[in-house]
Design an enzyme around this catalytic site. Sequence first.
Site, mmCIF file in Angstrom:
data_model
loop_
_atom_site.group_PDB
_atom_site.id
_atom_site.type_symbol
_atom_site.label_atom_id
_atom_site.label_comp_id
_atom_site.label_asym_id
_atom_site.label_seq_id
_atom_site.Cartn_x
_atom_site.Cartn_y
_atom_site.Cartn_z
ATOM 1 N N LYS A 92 -2.132 7.196 1.399
ATOM 2 C CA LYS A 92 -1.632 7.450 2.715
ATOM 3 C C LYS A 92 -0.813 8.456 2.764
ATOM 4 C CE LYS A 92 -1.620 4.987 6.979
ATOM 5 N NZ LYS A 92 -2.767 5.335 7.748
ATOM 6 N N GLU A 128 -15.383 7.062 6.966
ATOM 7 C CA GLU A 128 -14.270 6.450 7.801
ATOM 8 C C GLU A 128 -14.051 7.234 9.111
ATOM 9 O OE1 GLU A 128 -10.453 6.403 5.501
ATOM 10 O OE2 GLU A 128 -10.862 8.264 4.855
ATOM 11 N N ARG A 134 0.957 -1.185 -0.009
ATOM 12 C CA ARG A 134 -0.074 -0.053 0.059
ATOM 13 C C ARG A 134 0.949 1.066 -0.025
ATOM 14 N NH1 ARG A 134 -4.199 1.149 4.923
ATOM 15 N NH2 ARG A 134 -2.321 1.380 6.088
#
Lengths: 342, 342
Positions: free
Chosen positions: B191, B224, B97
């Site tokens: 991220k 989220e 990721r």
Amino acid sequence: MDKTDMTTTSEGGNGSDFCVPVYSSSEVLEKLRGNCNYGNKQPYPAMYSSIIGGITLDPALMVIPIDDHMVHRGHGVFDTAMLVDGYLYELDTHLDRFLRSASKAKIGSPFPRSTLRTILVQLAAASQCKKGSLRYWLSAGPGDFLLSPAGCPTPAFYAVVIDDDFSQCKEGVKVVTSTIPMKSPQFATMKNVNYLPNVLSIMEAEEKGASASIWIDDQGYIAEGPNVNVAFISQEKELLLPLFDKILSGCTAKRLLALAPKLVEQGILKSVKTCDITLEEAKNSAEMMYVGSGLPILPIITWDEQPVGDGKVGELTLALSNLLWEDMVAGPETQRLRVAYM
Amino acid sequence: MDKTDMTTTSEGGNGSDFCVPVYSSSEVLEKLRGNCNYGNKQPYPAMYSSIIGGITLDPALMVIPIDDHMVHRGHGVFDTAMLVDGYLYELDTHLDRFLRSASKAKIGSPFPRSTLRTILVQLAAASQCKKGSLRYWLSAGPGDFLLSPAGCPTPAFYAVVIDDDFSQCKEGVKVVTSTIPMKSPQFATMKNVNYLPNVLSIMEAEEKGASASIWIDDQGYIAEGPNVNVAFISQEKELLLPLFDKILSGCTAKRLLALAPKLVEQGILKSVKTCDITLEEAKNSAEMMYVGSGLPILPIITWDEQPVGDGKVGELTLALSNLLWEDMVAGPETQRLRVAYM
């Protein structure tokens, strides 16, 4: 160093055929110093850090703790001020915006405004730099690595002097409309270090052979460039700037709005105003420019591969550029602060 | 230091009655060291930096250059991996990721993936830390202070080990719906360190006496938490997670989705799925939880001052928590990498 058991991984190629060195403190310093071979000209002649409570002139030590929340969470705000022939230009205007940004980002300050200001001016003096810029940050400060700044006991203040022999921009540049999503107004109106959208926007422009980009907001109105404001001269010789409600309130743009009425008095411009500007209105403008503290005006001659106006640097753009440049280099003492170098 | 002429400013209170010290390099180090009095327990036992090309165990030197674009432009991405009883949990999943985030943020790497991985594992070994987490960043790297990373010759890689005696979360917490604007999907799905919206969202929650917050997207669907995913158990005993198209694809959430079918087989859960979840559906759920690598499950018992389900920690929430915790501490070797400490 030790060997590492990589046999339990599902991955091939464990790369463990090399050892990552563990350096002593003096070796770390030596390595940091080895990265700072700038020759005769140090690009950042001085840095202040509230972490050390003073100024360093050693480029290897112009650092910030890795656990500072500005580094790993973007919980920091910044501002700038140009250093022009030994004078700081519009320091107070920038400092006011800086503290407004900090307040919006819920960042405190380790010192009152007057102390921040004194530090900046003394930093400029210590740098011996006569031309360039000051960049400064307020951060939630070092602490744990958690998301909340509750574990950061003290906000931090950092500042650097950037040596830069800038000059008035008289050449026109190409721009493109950005396809990168804009930040929401709450974040676009405070100058924080969350500039990844801005970075990707200028990278997109550069990939297309342009200098920078223009954001259009979700209502179809002109917004701003990735780190500068944008202004237009209409076919009717009006100076038009977008409203500041969804974009950063540019200090240089505001100074331009304060100075430009002189050109109206002289009959060169018809009027000066901020308003919603549609993409169509903008594309029909006679002249177009970026406005920002390091420019102060940058003529735009091509937008999305189409010429702006006649495709040449506009006369009114240059007149406005001269007005701002004159203000920077020889303007009133309310705008300019003389740095008392040793 | 010199005195500074502040008489040209329009401001009163020039604050120039004190001098900002200019420190020698050894004084800077002494000051940095003075900030790192952690006593017996160093919270960050080791750091790797590609700037020095190695590991330091000296907390005073766990720093990043101020001109690194991650610091002043947020041009950096990060990821994490838990260190559980001397094993790195799901390192490869997080590393995959991490590299996807870097690619989306147009950040290169100074090393191939296998080298990044070796560095992380050897850093964990050098830290001697058995329990805590690894946090690591790829950045556009140091360069000039301009917006474009064109002046940043080499991307940088940083990593720290964070000592943390975490344990399974069995107490329920309070949450609130966030009023802070969400990031656009392009930025929420990578991220990166532009976490100011996330920081302000958790600060808002803390101000309201809650632990954290929940974002609802612009279509009214559950999104989220500020740095964790959120999951629900419906009245029909379905495990429901929001789709990952507008939010971060959580590694722990994905592991939960992979493990939870065991509870379906056992007849404890009815089904497991990701789908759009309306606010109303969510508010009618029987149980609710955060899911994130450091938790791995955190029961939520109150939302916007209203009890979730019966207002107690849910049985299915605890069953899922046990499932993930077991996977972390004693799961298959495909998920866990043993660190070979010296």
